[in-house]
Design a protein around this motif. Structure first.
Motif, PDB file in Angstrom:
ATOM      1  N   ALA A   1       2.038  -9.687  -3.294  1.00 10.72           N
ATOM      2  CA  ALA A   1       0.798  -8.944  -3.069  1.00 10.72           C
ATOM      3  C   ALA A   1       1.066  -7.466  -3.306  1.00 10.72           C
ATOM      4  N   ARG A   2       0.024  -6.732  -3.635  1.00 11.79           N
ATOM      5  CA  ARG A   2       0.162  -5.266  -3.699  1.00 11.79           C
ATOM      6  C   ARG A   2       0.505  -4.763  -2.304  1.00 11.79           C
ATOM      7  N   ILE A   3       1.278  -3.705  -2.230  1.00  8.24           N
ATOM      8  CA  ILE A   3       1.692  -3.162  -0.943  1.00  8.24           C
ATOM      9  C   ILE A   3       1.168  -1.731  -0.804  1.00  8.24           C
ATOM     10  N   PHE A   4       0.417  -1.499   0.262  1.00 13.54           N
ATOM     11  CA  PHE A   4      -0.006  -0.141   0.623  1.00 13.54           C
ATOM     12  C   PHE A   4       0.778   0.251   1.866  1.00 13.54           C
ATOM     13  N   ASP A   5       1.661   1.227   1.736  1.00 15.61           N
ATOM     14  CA  ASP A   5       2.558   1.554   2.854  1.00 15.61           C
ATOM     15  C   ASP A   5       1.958   2.539   3.857  1.00 15.61           C
ATOM     16  N   GLY A   6       0.677   2.856   3.684  1.00 16.36           N
ATOM     17  CA  GLY A   6       0.021   3.828   4.551  1.00 16.36           C
ATOM     18  C   GLY A   6      -0.153   5.164   3.870  1.00 16.36           C
ATOM     19  N   TYR A   7       0.585   5.354   2.785  1.00 16.96           N
ATOM     20  CA  TYR A   7       0.521   6.580   1.999  1.00 16.96           C
ATOM     21  C   TYR A   7       0.300   6.269   0.514  1.00 16.96           C
TER      22      TYR A   7
ATOM     23  N   ALA B   1     -14.555  -3.316  11.296  1.00 18.40           N
ATOM     24  CA  ALA B   1     -14.713  -1.863  11.309  1.00 18.40           C
ATOM     25  C   ALA B   1     -14.198  -1.252  10.010  1.00 18.40           C
ATOM     26  N   VAL B   2     -13.058  -1.734   9.529  1.00 19.57           N
ATOM     27  CA  VAL B   2     -12.519  -1.250   8.251  1.00 19.57           C
ATOM     28  C   VAL B   2     -13.491  -1.561   7.121  1.00 19.57           C
ATOM     29  N   ARG B   3     -13.988  -2.782   7.107  1.00 22.51           N
ATOM     30  CA  ARG B   3     -14.917  -3.186   6.049  1.00 22.51           C
ATOM     31  C   ARG B   3     -16.205  -2.362   6.109  1.00 22.51           C
TER      32      ARG B   3
ATOM     33  N   PRO C   1     -12.986   5.456   0.818  1.00 17.84           N
ATOM     34  CA  PRO C   1     -11.983   4.700   0.059  1.00 17.84           C
ATOM     35  C   PRO C   1     -11.199   3.780   0.981  1.00 17.84           C
ATOM     36  N   PHE C   2     -10.836   2.609   0.475  1.00 25.64           N
ATOM     37  CA  PHE C   2     -10.137   1.641   1.319  1.00 25.64           C
ATOM     38  C   PHE C   2      -8.887   2.240   1.954  1.00 25.64           C
ATOM     39  N   GLU C   3      -8.137   3.018   1.199  1.00 20.51           N
ATOM     40  CA  GLU C   3      -6.899   3.590   1.726  1.00 20.51           C
ATOM     41  C   GLU C   3      -7.167   4.427   2.975  1.00 20.51           C
ATOM     42  N   GLU C   4      -8.252   5.205   2.957  1.00 22.79           N
ATOM     43  CA  GLU C   4      -8.577   6.040   4.106  1.00 22.79           C
ATOM     44  C   GLU C   4      -9.048   5.192   5.284  1.00 22.79           C
ATOM     45  N   ALA C   5      -9.847   4.157   5.001  1.00 19.92           N
ATOM     46  CA  ALA C   5     -10.283   3.264   6.073  1.00 19.92           C
ATOM     47  C   ALA C   5      -9.082   2.587   6.720  1.00 19.92           C
ATOM     48  N   ALA C   6      -8.103   2.188   5.910  1.00 22.88           N
ATOM     49  CA  ALA C   6      -6.894   1.569   6.444  1.00 22.88           C
ATOM     50  C   ALA C   6      -6.123   2.549   7.318  1.00 22.88           C
TER      51      ALA C   6
END
Length: 386
Positions: A10-16, A320-322, A331-336
């Motif tokens: 899966a793609r990985i978003f590390d928070g940054y 809440a994120v959705r 943007p999804f990254e900011e919601a995360a």
């Protein structure tokens, strides 16, 4: 069996940042590294995911209940364990069980339950949030006004002692009910002080922030509002750079336009972060619940007392994120980040929580491309699979 686990597929978003065609290496419950898929160590075990994305586990700092349990009604370590587990299916990997205004006896039982949760290593238990009883009756919300009272020296001493017994402690107080001296003593003891259920004017709130309060509880709800000549709690929070603020993003507690305004204001050190204010209904089909002898009804996406007062929220973290992505347009990254990195920063625990960089606790969520929870991992262990 290897102590090294490679989570890939899966793609990985590390928070940054995003990492494509990569693997998250987990060792002894912590993130060891993110490496290219071609560089997965031969000695590692592999967990192969089926597409989607891996993101940092969600952190919820205001959770009254879940799995049919309300912490006020049963302040025990067993309740804490049930509440933590009930939120795994929604991507929450760390939370603060939250006790709202109650008697001294119930508060003492909750404190003992928190101590036992630490001793037993309850997965997902981050500490406690005591929301009251030192609040404003004028902004009581669902809190029982007969139980609201000022903070005395015995209360202060109990809280300071409790902080030494817990990894994290958050207390919500009204700026006009708890003095700057008391706030300073709490903050110096390592307690995160949040202003909420407060009808204070801006001078009083500013004094509370100057004394050491660093957070606001469910922004816009149960607090003095922004006016043209008096900014109130809302305006003071929005213009105080270092103050973080929790917000309930369900489209009921806060109008989307107000949420967008708050987002634009909180872009400095203090950030807006997501909370659910969830009650016992989370993860169940319950339609009614009890609190301090009053009935709360679940209907049309909200929880209300008989008089219509909102009583917690019928919300989970992935919803809440959705909502932030699909309704607010974030943007999804900011919601995360609002569900992970920013609450970790608000609690001062971002060294180990809220991201997936080396050294962090390996708590993560595997999401589908349409933001549904496929699986949840706490400290390197899979605890939920859809």
């Amino acid at each position: 069996m290897s102590d090294l686990l490679a989570i890939t597929g899966a793609r990985i978003f590390d928070g940054y940042d995003w990492h494509d065609d990569a693997a998250l290496l987990v060792e002894f419950g912590h993130v060891a590294a993110v490496v290219p898929s071609s560089a997965i160590p031969a000695r590692s075990e592999t967990a192969l995911l089926s597409g989607g994305m891996v993101v940092p586990g969600f952190i919820d700092l205001q959770v009254n209940g879940g799995g049919g349990v309300l912490f006020n009604n049963d302040p025990t370590v067993e309740s804490i364990r049930t509440i933590c587990a009930a939120h795994w299916q929604f991507g929450t990997t760390a939370l603060l069980p939250t006790l709202i205004t109650d008697t001294v006896e119930v508060n003492l039982a909750a404190m003992q339950a928190g101590h036992e949760a630490v001793q037993q290593g309850v997965p997902g238990f981050l500490g406690l949030h005591l929301e009251g009883p030192h609040l404003s009756v004028a902004r009581k919300g669902t809190h029982d006004p007969s139980l609201i009272r000022p903070m005395d020296e015995a209360d202060l001493a109990r809280l300071v002692a409790l902080r030494a017994d817990l990894p994290n402690l958050l207390v919500t107080v009204a700026a006009e009910t708890v003095s700057p001296r008391q706030i300073s003593a709490l903050a110096q003891a390592g307690i995160i002080v949040s202003i909420g259920h407060s009808d204070a004017d801006t001078a009083t709130v500013s004094a509370a922030f100057a004394a050491g309060a660093t957070m606001a509880t469910h922004l816009f709800n149960a607090m003095s509002q922004l006016g043209n000549r008096e900014p109130g709690v809302v305006g003071t929070v929005l213009t105080t750079d270092h103050v973080h603020a929790g917000i309930i993003a369900d489209g009921i507690h806060v109008h989307p336009a107000s949420l967008q305004i708050a987002m634009r204001a909180k872009t400095s050190d203090g950030r807006l972060f997501l909370v659910t204010d969830a009650m016992s209904q989370t993860g169940t089909d319950l339609t009614t619940l009890e609190l301090n002898g009053r009935t709360i009804t679940r209907s049309a996406g909200a929880l209300r007392l008989a008089d219509g007062t909102l009583a917690g929220a019928d919300l989970d973290m992935i919803d809440a994120v959705r909502f932030m992505v699909t309704t607010i347009g974030v943007p999804f990254e900011e919601a995360a980040r609002m569900a992970s990195l920013y609450p970790a920063s608000a609690m001062g625990i971002e060294a180990q929580y809220g991201h997936l960089r080396p050294g962090a606790v390996a708590s993560l969520v595997h999401l589908t491309d349409d933001y549904r929870v496929a699986s949840t991992w706490v400290a390197g262990q899979e605890v939920h699979r859809a």
